[in-house]
Design a protein around this motif. Structure first.
Motif: not given
Lengths: 231, 231
Positions: A208-213, A216-217
Protein backbone atom coordinates in the motif's frame (compact mmCIF):
# COMPACT_ATOMS: atom_id res chain seq x y z
CA UNK A 1 -15.70 28.39 -18.33
CA UNK A 2 -13.43 28.17 -15.29
CA UNK A 3 -14.08 25.43 -12.75
CA UNK A 4 -13.80 26.41 -9.11
CA UNK A 5 -13.41 24.07 -6.16
CA UNK A 6 -13.99 24.95 -2.52
CA UNK A 7 -11.32 23.09 -0.58
CA UNK A 8 -10.85 22.73 3.16
CA UNK A 9 -7.77 24.45 4.56
CA UNK A 10 -6.49 25.52 7.95
CA UNK A 11 -3.84 28.11 8.82
CA UNK A 12 -2.03 27.46 5.55
CA UNK A 13 -4.48 28.40 2.82
CA UNK A 14 -2.36 26.62 0.21
CA UNK A 15 -2.50 23.20 1.88
CA UNK A 16 -5.94 21.63 1.35
CA UNK A 17 -6.49 18.67 3.66
CA UNK A 18 -9.97 17.22 3.29
CA UNK A 19 -9.99 13.56 2.16
CA UNK A 20 -13.12 14.27 0.14
CA UNK A 21 -11.67 17.34 -1.55
CA UNK A 22 -8.60 15.31 -2.48
CA UNK A 23 -10.76 12.70 -4.16
CA UNK A 24 -12.05 15.48 -6.40
CA UNK A 25 -8.70 17.20 -6.90
CA UNK A 26 -7.37 13.87 -8.23
CA UNK A 27 -10.50 13.29 -10.31
CA UNK A 28 -10.15 16.70 -11.93
CA UNK A 29 -6.53 15.96 -12.82
CA UNK A 30 -7.57 12.54 -14.19
CA UNK A 31 -10.02 14.35 -16.48
CA UNK A 32 -7.33 16.84 -17.43
CA UNK A 33 -9.39 19.70 -15.97
CA UNK A 34 -8.03 22.72 -14.17
CA UNK A 35 -9.92 24.26 -11.29
CA UNK A 36 -9.31 27.38 -9.28
CA UNK A 37 -9.03 26.49 -5.61
CA UNK A 38 -11.15 28.51 -3.21
CA UNK A 39 -9.71 28.00 0.27
CA UNK A 40 -12.48 27.35 2.80
CA UNK A 41 -12.34 26.92 6.56
CA UNK A 42 -14.62 24.92 8.85
CA UNK A 43 -16.42 27.96 10.23
CA UNK A 44 -17.04 29.70 6.91
CA UNK A 45 -20.52 28.19 6.53
CA UNK A 46 -21.84 31.44 5.02
CA UNK A 47 -19.59 31.05 1.97
CA UNK A 48 -21.29 27.76 1.07
CA UNK A 49 -24.86 28.77 1.89
CA UNK A 50 -25.58 29.97 -1.66
CA UNK A 51 -24.75 26.44 -2.83
CA UNK A 52 -27.00 24.72 -0.29
CA UNK A 53 -24.12 22.93 1.41
CA UNK A 54 -22.44 23.14 4.78
CA UNK A 55 -19.43 21.11 3.77
CA UNK A 56 -16.79 20.87 1.09
CA UNK A 57 -16.06 19.88 -1.58
CA UNK A 58 -18.34 22.12 -3.59
CA UNK A 59 -17.58 22.41 -7.29
CA UNK A 60 -18.70 25.41 -9.33
CA UNK A 61 -18.96 24.89 -13.08
CA UNK A 62 -20.45 27.93 -14.74
CA UNK A 63 -23.86 28.43 -13.18
CA UNK A 64 -23.91 24.95 -11.66
CA UNK A 65 -22.89 24.14 -8.10
CA UNK A 66 -22.39 20.52 -7.07
CA UNK A 67 -21.80 19.48 -3.45
CA UNK A 68 -20.57 16.14 -2.05
CA UNK A 69 -17.59 14.28 -3.48
CA UNK A 70 -19.59 11.37 -4.87
CA UNK A 71 -22.07 13.66 -6.61
CA UNK A 72 -19.19 15.69 -8.02
CA UNK A 73 -17.45 12.58 -9.36
CA UNK A 74 -20.64 11.51 -11.15
CA UNK A 75 -21.09 15.04 -12.47
CA UNK A 76 -17.56 15.17 -13.86
CA UNK A 77 -17.95 11.75 -15.47
CA UNK A 78 -21.17 12.78 -17.23
CA UNK A 79 -20.35 16.40 -18.04
CA UNK A 80 -16.89 15.56 -19.40
CA UNK A 81 -17.48 12.21 -21.02
CA UNK A 82 -15.02 12.87 -23.82
CA UNK A 83 -12.25 12.96 -21.19
CA UNK A 84 -10.66 9.84 -19.59
CA UNK A 85 -13.27 7.91 -17.66
CA UNK A 86 -13.25 7.91 -13.86
CA UNK A 87 -15.13 4.62 -13.63
CA UNK A 88 -14.43 2.63 -16.80
CA UNK A 89 -18.07 1.90 -17.59
CA UNK A 90 -21.38 1.34 -15.84
CA UNK A 91 -20.17 -1.62 -13.79
CA UNK A 92 -17.29 0.38 -12.38
CA UNK A 93 -19.55 3.31 -11.63
CA UNK A 94 -21.84 1.06 -9.58
CA UNK A 95 -19.05 -0.84 -7.82
CA UNK A 96 -17.20 2.38 -7.00
CA UNK A 97 -20.16 3.25 -4.80
CA UNK A 98 -19.28 0.38 -2.48
CA UNK A 99 -15.59 1.22 -2.59
CA UNK A 100 -16.61 4.77 -1.71
CA UNK A 101 -18.43 3.44 1.34
CA UNK A 102 -15.40 1.33 2.26
CA UNK A 103 -13.22 4.42 1.83
CA UNK A 104 -15.45 6.46 4.11
CA UNK A 105 -15.56 3.80 6.83
CA UNK A 106 -12.22 2.01 6.75
CA UNK A 107 -9.97 4.78 5.43
CA UNK A 108 -11.44 8.07 6.63
CA UNK A 109 -12.94 6.47 9.73
CA UNK A 110 -9.76 4.50 10.42
CA UNK A 111 -7.32 7.38 9.92
CA UNK A 112 -9.30 10.06 11.76
CA UNK A 113 -8.46 9.03 15.34
CA UNK A 114 -4.80 8.68 14.36
CA UNK A 115 -4.41 12.26 13.13
CA UNK A 116 -7.14 14.14 14.99
CA UNK A 117 -4.75 15.95 17.31
CA UNK A 118 -2.53 16.93 14.40
CA UNK A 119 -5.51 18.47 12.63
CA UNK A 120 -6.13 20.76 15.60
CA UNK A 121 -2.60 22.14 15.35
CA UNK A 122 -3.20 23.18 11.73
CA UNK A 123 -6.26 25.29 12.53
CA UNK A 124 -6.74 28.91 13.57
CA UNK A 125 -8.40 29.67 16.92
CA UNK A 126 -11.99 29.86 15.72
CA UNK A 127 -11.73 26.67 13.68
CA UNK A 128 -10.00 24.91 16.56
CA UNK A 129 -12.91 25.71 18.87
CA UNK A 130 -15.44 24.51 16.29
CA UNK A 131 -13.50 21.35 15.50
CA UNK A 132 -13.00 20.41 19.15
CA UNK A 133 -16.62 20.99 20.04
CA UNK A 134 -18.10 18.98 17.16
CA UNK A 135 -15.55 16.13 17.11
CA UNK A 136 -15.29 15.70 20.86
CA UNK A 137 -19.09 15.37 20.96
CA UNK A 138 -18.87 12.67 18.28
CA UNK A 139 -16.23 10.64 20.10
CA UNK A 140 -17.38 11.40 23.65
CA UNK A 141 -13.71 12.11 24.45
CA UNK A 142 -11.27 14.96 24.13
CA UNK A 143 -9.13 15.15 21.00
CA UNK A 144 -6.10 14.25 23.10
CA UNK A 145 -7.83 11.20 24.58
CA UNK A 146 -8.78 9.96 21.11
CA UNK A 147 -5.22 10.42 19.86
CA UNK A 148 -3.58 8.83 22.90
CA UNK A 149 -4.15 5.28 21.66
CA UNK A 150 -2.82 5.76 18.17
CA UNK A 151 0.35 3.70 18.45
CA UNK A 152 -1.77 0.60 19.00
CA UNK A 153 -4.75 1.76 16.90
CA UNK A 154 -2.56 2.07 13.81
CA UNK A 155 -1.99 -1.69 13.89
CA UNK A 156 -5.71 -2.32 13.46
CA UNK A 157 -5.85 0.31 10.75
CA UNK A 158 -3.05 -1.38 8.80
CA UNK A 159 -4.83 -4.72 9.13
CA UNK A 160 -8.04 -3.18 7.79
CA UNK A 161 -6.21 -2.46 4.53
CA UNK A 162 -5.92 -6.17 3.73
CA UNK A 163 -8.52 -6.05 0.92
CA UNK A 164 -6.46 -3.33 -0.79
CA UNK A 165 -3.21 -5.18 -0.11
CA UNK A 166 -4.59 -8.38 -1.66
CA UNK A 167 -5.77 -6.41 -4.69
CA UNK A 168 -2.36 -4.84 -5.19
CA UNK A 169 -0.79 -8.30 -5.32
CA UNK A 170 -2.74 -8.87 -8.52
CA UNK A 171 -2.81 -5.47 -10.20
CA UNK A 172 -1.13 -2.06 -10.01
CA UNK A 173 -4.19 -0.06 -9.01
CA UNK A 174 -7.75 -0.66 -7.84
CA UNK A 175 -8.72 0.64 -11.28
CA UNK A 176 -6.46 -1.90 -12.99
CA UNK A 177 -3.25 -1.04 -14.85
CA UNK A 178 -3.96 2.66 -14.36
CA UNK A 179 -5.61 4.44 -11.42
CA UNK A 180 -9.20 5.57 -11.55
CA UNK A 181 -11.71 7.07 -9.15
CA UNK A 182 -11.63 3.98 -6.93
CA UNK A 183 -7.96 4.72 -6.25
CA UNK A 184 -8.63 8.40 -5.59
CA UNK A 185 -11.31 7.50 -3.05
CA UNK A 186 -8.75 5.66 -0.96
CA UNK A 187 -5.79 7.90 -1.72
CA UNK A 188 -7.73 10.97 -0.57
CA UNK A 189 -7.55 9.66 2.98
CA UNK A 190 -3.79 9.22 2.87
CA UNK A 191 -3.28 12.65 1.35
CA UNK A 192 -5.46 14.20 4.07
CA UNK A 193 -3.25 12.59 6.71
CA UNK A 194 -0.05 13.64 5.00
CA UNK A 195 -1.19 17.27 4.81
CA UNK A 196 -1.51 17.60 8.57
CA UNK A 197 0.49 14.85 10.25
CA UNK A 198 3.92 13.25 10.27
CA UNK A 199 2.52 10.09 11.90
CA UNK A 200 3.52 6.97 9.92
CA UNK A 201 0.31 5.31 8.77
CA UNK A 202 2.12 2.69 6.68
CA UNK A 203 5.27 0.64 6.93
CA UNK A 204 7.73 1.16 4.12
CA UNK A 205 7.59 -2.46 2.91
CA UNK A 206 3.78 -2.43 2.61
CA UNK A 207 2.46 -2.74 -0.97
CA UNK A 208 0.00 0.00 0.00
CA UNK A 209 2.99 2.28 0.66
CA UNK A 210 4.30 1.71 -2.87
CA UNK A 211 0.82 2.27 -4.31
CA UNK A 212 0.51 5.57 -2.40
CA UNK A 213 3.91 6.63 -3.72
CA UNK A 214 2.74 6.14 -7.30
CA UNK A 215 -0.29 8.33 -6.67
CA UNK A 216 1.82 10.98 -4.98
CA UNK A 217 3.83 11.06 -8.21
CA UNK A 218 0.79 11.09 -10.50
CA UNK A 219 -0.09 14.19 -12.52
CA UNK A 220 3.40 15.62 -12.23
CA UNK A 221 3.62 15.05 -8.49
CA UNK A 222 0.54 17.18 -7.82
CA UNK A 223 -0.26 15.60 -4.46
CA UNK A 224 3.35 15.32 -3.33
CA UNK A 225 3.98 18.99 -4.08
CA UNK A 226 0.91 20.31 -2.30
CA UNK A 227 2.49 20.80 1.10
CA UNK A 228 2.36 18.45 4.03
CA UNK A 229 4.81 16.03 5.54
CA UNK A 230 7.07 13.61 3.70
CA UNK A 231 5.81 10.05 4.09
CA UNK B 1 -20.49 -28.40 -25.51
CA UNK B 2 -21.71 -29.06 -21.98
CA UNK B 3 -20.19 -27.09 -19.15
CA UNK B 4 -19.36 -29.03 -16.01
CA UNK B 5 -18.71 -27.58 -12.56
CA UNK B 6 -17.06 -29.37 -9.66
CA UNK B 7 -18.92 -28.22 -6.56
CA UNK B 8 -18.18 -28.90 -2.89
CA UNK B 9 -20.75 -31.07 -1.13
CA UNK B 10 -20.98 -33.08 2.06
CA UNK B 11 -23.32 -35.92 3.00
CA UNK B 12 -26.03 -34.48 0.74
CA UNK B 13 -24.60 -34.57 -2.77
CA UNK B 14 -27.33 -32.23 -4.01
CA UNK B 15 -26.53 -29.39 -1.62
CA UNK B 16 -23.36 -27.58 -2.73
CA UNK B 17 -21.99 -25.34 0.00
CA UNK B 18 -18.74 -23.69 -1.03
CA UNK B 19 -18.92 -19.86 -1.08
CA UNK B 20 -16.60 -19.85 -4.08
CA UNK B 21 -18.64 -22.42 -6.00
CA UNK B 22 -21.75 -20.34 -5.36
CA UNK B 23 -20.10 -17.29 -6.87
CA UNK B 24 -19.71 -19.31 -10.05
CA UNK B 25 -23.12 -20.98 -9.91
CA UNK B 26 -24.66 -17.49 -9.84
CA UNK B 27 -22.29 -16.22 -12.54
CA UNK B 28 -23.27 -19.09 -14.83
CA UNK B 29 -26.96 -18.28 -14.32
CA UNK B 30 -26.24 -14.59 -14.97
CA UNK B 31 -24.71 -15.60 -18.31
CA UNK B 32 -27.66 -17.88 -19.03
CA UNK B 33 -25.38 -20.91 -19.08
CA UNK B 34 -26.25 -24.38 -17.84
CA UNK B 35 -23.64 -26.54 -16.21
CA UNK B 36 -23.72 -30.10 -15.03
CA UNK B 37 -22.81 -30.25 -11.36
CA UNK B 38 -20.13 -32.74 -10.36
CA UNK B 39 -20.40 -33.26 -6.61
CA UNK B 40 -16.97 -33.19 -4.99
CA UNK B 41 -15.90 -33.79 -1.40
CA UNK B 42 -12.93 -32.37 0.53
CA UNK B 43 -10.94 -35.60 0.42
CA UNK B 44 -11.45 -36.36 -3.27
CA UNK B 45 -8.20 -34.67 -4.30
CA UNK B 46 -7.56 -37.31 -6.96
CA UNK B 47 -10.62 -36.23 -8.95
CA UNK B 48 -9.14 -32.74 -9.40
CA UNK B 49 -5.54 -33.77 -10.03
CA UNK B 50 -6.00 -33.93 -13.82
CA UNK B 51 -7.00 -30.26 -13.67
CA UNK B 52 -4.00 -29.19 -11.58
CA UNK B 53 -6.12 -28.05 -8.68
CA UNK B 54 -6.69 -29.25 -5.13
CA UNK B 55 -9.78 -27.15 -4.56
CA UNK B 56 -13.11 -26.31 -6.13
CA UNK B 57 -14.59 -24.67 -8.07
CA UNK B 58 -13.14 -26.18 -11.22
CA UNK B 59 -15.04 -25.49 -14.45
CA UNK B 60 -14.73 -27.78 -17.46
CA UNK B 61 -15.62 -26.25 -20.81
CA UNK B 62 -14.87 -28.69 -23.62
CA UNK B 63 -11.15 -29.42 -23.38
CA UNK B 64 -10.49 -26.50 -21.08
CA UNK B 65 -10.32 -26.70 -17.30
CA UNK B 66 -10.32 -23.52 -15.22
CA UNK B 67 -9.70 -23.52 -11.47
CA UNK B 68 -10.29 -20.73 -8.90
CA UNK B 69 -13.47 -18.69 -8.78
CA UNK B 70 -11.89 -15.42 -9.88
CA UNK B 71 -10.17 -17.06 -12.86
CA UNK B 72 -13.44 -18.76 -13.80
CA UNK B 73 -15.36 -15.48 -13.64
CA UNK B 74 -12.84 -13.83 -15.98
CA UNK B 75 -12.98 -16.85 -18.27
CA UNK B 76 -16.78 -16.76 -18.47
CA UNK B 77 -16.75 -13.02 -19.15
CA UNK B 78 -14.29 -13.41 -22.02
CA UNK B 79 -15.47 -16.70 -23.49
CA UNK B 80 -19.15 -15.67 -23.44
CA UNK B 81 -18.92 -12.00 -24.19
CA UNK B 82 -22.17 -11.99 -26.15
CA UNK B 83 -23.99 -12.90 -22.92
CA UNK B 84 -24.88 -10.41 -20.13
CA UNK B 85 -21.70 -8.94 -18.65
CA UNK B 86 -20.56 -9.97 -15.19
CA UNK B 87 -18.55 -6.78 -14.68
CA UNK B 88 -20.10 -4.05 -16.83
CA UNK B 89 -16.86 -2.99 -18.47
CA UNK B 90 -13.16 -2.76 -17.76
CA UNK B 91 -13.54 -0.53 -14.71
CA UNK B 92 -15.92 -2.95 -13.07
CA UNK B 93 -13.65 -5.87 -13.88
CA UNK B 94 -10.77 -4.15 -12.11
CA UNK B 95 -12.77 -2.92 -9.11
CA UNK B 96 -14.42 -6.31 -8.66
CA UNK B 97 -10.98 -7.63 -7.81
CA UNK B 98 -10.97 -5.52 -4.65
CA UNK B 99 -14.54 -6.46 -3.83
CA UNK B 100 -13.45 -10.07 -4.31
CA UNK B 101 -10.72 -9.53 -1.73
CA UNK B 102 -13.23 -7.88 0.63
CA UNK B 103 -15.56 -10.82 0.07
CA UNK B 104 -12.81 -13.31 0.90
CA UNK B 105 -11.77 -11.48 4.07
CA UNK B 106 -14.89 -9.88 5.52
CA UNK B 107 -17.55 -12.30 4.26
CA UNK B 108 -15.91 -15.71 4.02
CA UNK B 109 -13.47 -14.93 6.81
CA UNK B 110 -16.19 -13.38 8.94
CA UNK B 111 -18.78 -16.12 8.48
CA UNK B 112 -16.46 -19.10 8.82
CA UNK B 113 -16.09 -19.10 12.64
CA UNK B 114 -19.86 -18.67 12.96
CA UNK B 115 -20.75 -21.81 11.00
CA UNK B 116 -17.66 -23.99 11.35
CA UNK B 117 -19.30 -26.48 13.73
CA UNK B 118 -22.36 -26.72 11.48
CA UNK B 119 -20.14 -27.59 8.53
CA UNK B 120 -18.74 -30.57 10.42
CA UNK B 121 -22.22 -31.98 10.95
CA UNK B 122 -22.81 -31.98 7.17
CA UNK B 123 -19.75 -34.11 6.39
CA UNK B 124 -19.15 -37.84 6.21
CA UNK B 125 -16.55 -39.39 8.57
CA UNK B 126 -13.52 -39.13 6.29
CA UNK B 127 -14.25 -35.49 5.37
CA UNK B 128 -14.93 -34.66 9.01
CA UNK B 129 -11.50 -35.91 9.99
CA UNK B 130 -9.82 -33.96 7.18
CA UNK B 131 -11.78 -30.79 7.90
CA UNK B 132 -11.09 -30.87 11.64
CA UNK B 133 -7.40 -31.52 11.17
CA UNK B 134 -6.80 -28.75 8.63
CA UNK B 135 -9.11 -26.11 10.15
CA UNK B 136 -8.16 -26.71 13.77
CA UNK B 137 -4.53 -26.27 12.76
CA UNK B 138 -5.44 -22.95 11.10
CA UNK B 139 -7.29 -21.58 14.14
CA UNK B 140 -5.15 -23.22 16.81
CA UNK B 141 -8.43 -24.28 18.47
CA UNK B 142 -10.96 -27.05 18.18
CA UNK B 143 -13.96 -26.47 15.93
CA UNK B 144 -16.15 -26.31 19.03
CA UNK B 145 -13.92 -23.71 20.66
CA UNK B 146 -14.03 -21.53 17.54
CA UNK B 147 -17.83 -21.80 17.38
CA UNK B 148 -18.39 -21.15 21.09
CA UNK B 149 -18.06 -17.38 20.74
CA UNK B 150 -20.44 -16.98 17.84
CA UNK B 151 -23.25 -15.20 19.63
CA UNK B 152 -20.94 -12.28 20.30
CA UNK B 153 -18.82 -12.69 17.15
CA UNK B 154 -21.87 -12.25 14.93
CA UNK B 155 -22.23 -8.69 16.19
CA UNK B 156 -18.80 -7.81 14.82
CA UNK B 157 -19.63 -9.61 11.59
CA UNK B 158 -22.80 -7.58 11.13
CA UNK B 159 -20.87 -4.37 11.77
CA UNK B 160 -18.30 -5.35 9.15
CA UNK B 161 -21.09 -5.26 6.56
CA UNK B 162 -21.45 -1.48 6.91
CA UNK B 163 -19.86 -0.73 3.50
CA UNK B 164 -22.46 -2.97 1.85
CA UNK B 165 -25.25 -1.51 3.99
CA UNK B 166 -24.28 2.04 2.99
CA UNK B 167 -24.19 1.01 -0.67
CA UNK B 168 -27.65 -0.51 -0.49
CA UNK B 169 -29.03 2.77 0.82
CA UNK B 170 -28.15 4.28 -2.55
CA UNK B 171 -28.75 1.46 -5.03
CA UNK B 172 -30.44 -1.95 -5.24
CA UNK B 173 -27.30 -4.01 -5.82
CA UNK B 174 -23.53 -3.60 -5.68
CA UNK B 175 -23.75 -3.87 -9.47
CA UNK B 176 -26.32 -1.06 -9.66
CA UNK B 177 -29.97 -1.55 -10.58
CA UNK B 178 -29.31 -5.20 -11.35
CA UNK B 179 -26.90 -7.62 -9.67
CA UNK B 180 -23.58 -8.51 -11.21
CA UNK B 181 -20.51 -10.49 -10.19
CA UNK B 182 -19.77 -8.12 -7.31
CA UNK B 183 -23.07 -9.19 -5.74
CA UNK B 184 -22.39 -12.87 -6.34
CA UNK B 185 -19.00 -12.56 -4.62
CA UNK B 186 -20.73 -11.48 -1.42
CA UNK B 187 -23.87 -13.56 -1.80
CA UNK B 188 -21.80 -16.73 -2.17
CA UNK B 189 -20.83 -16.44 1.47
CA UNK B 190 -24.40 -16.16 2.65
CA UNK B 191 -25.50 -19.06 0.51
CA UNK B 192 -22.65 -21.19 1.89
CA UNK B 193 -23.87 -20.44 5.42
CA UNK B 194 -27.48 -21.14 4.57
CA UNK B 195 -26.61 -24.53 3.07
CA UNK B 196 -25.14 -25.84 6.31
CA UNK B 197 -26.41 -23.73 9.20
CA UNK B 198 -29.60 -22.35 10.71
CA UNK B 199 -27.63 -19.70 12.61
CA UNK B 200 -29.07 -16.21 11.95
CA UNK B 201 -26.30 -14.15 10.35
CA UNK B 202 -28.54 -11.15 9.71
CA UNK B 203 -31.38 -9.39 11.47
CA UNK B 204 -34.61 -9.23 9.52
CA UNK B 205 -34.69 -5.42 9.35
CA UNK B 206 -31.17 -5.21 7.89
CA UNK B 207 -31.01 -3.88 4.29
CA UNK B 208 -28.49 -6.68 3.68
CA UNK B 209 -31.21 -9.18 4.60
CA UNK B 210 -33.55 -7.74 1.94
CA UNK B 211 -30.70 -7.74 -0.61
CA UNK B 212 -29.96 -11.41 0.16
CA UNK B 213 -33.65 -12.22 -0.28
CA UNK B 214 -33.63 -10.73 -3.76
CA UNK B 215 -30.64 -12.88 -4.72
CA UNK B 216 -32.24 -15.99 -3.24
CA UNK B 217 -35.16 -15.28 -5.58
CA UNK B 218 -32.98 -14.56 -8.63
CA UNK B 219 -32.89 -16.95 -11.57
CA UNK B 220 -36.19 -18.56 -10.62
CA UNK B 221 -35.21 -19.05 -6.99
CA UNK B 222 -32.16 -21.13 -7.90
CA UNK B 223 -30.29 -20.46 -4.66
CA UNK B 224 -33.36 -20.66 -2.43
CA UNK B 225 -34.35 -24.03 -3.91
CA UNK B 226 -30.91 -25.62 -3.59
CA UNK B 227 -31.39 -27.11 -0.14
CA UNK B 228 -30.27 -25.62 3.12
CA UNK B 229 -32.01 -23.80 5.92
CA UNK B 230 -34.64 -21.09 5.59
CA UNK B 231 -33.18 -17.69 6.50
Amino acid sequence: MTLKLFELVGLDGARPFSPYCWRIRMALAHKGLDAVSIPWRFTEKAALAPYKSEKVPVLLDGDQAIADSWAIALYLEDAYRDRPSLFGGEGGRAMARMLNAWGDLAIVGGIFPLIIADIVSQLGPEDQAYFRKTREARFGKTVEEVAAGRDSAVIGFRKSLDPLRLTLKAQSFIGGEQPNYADYIVFGGFQWARAVSSFALLEADDPVYAWRDKLLDAFGGMARNSGGYPV
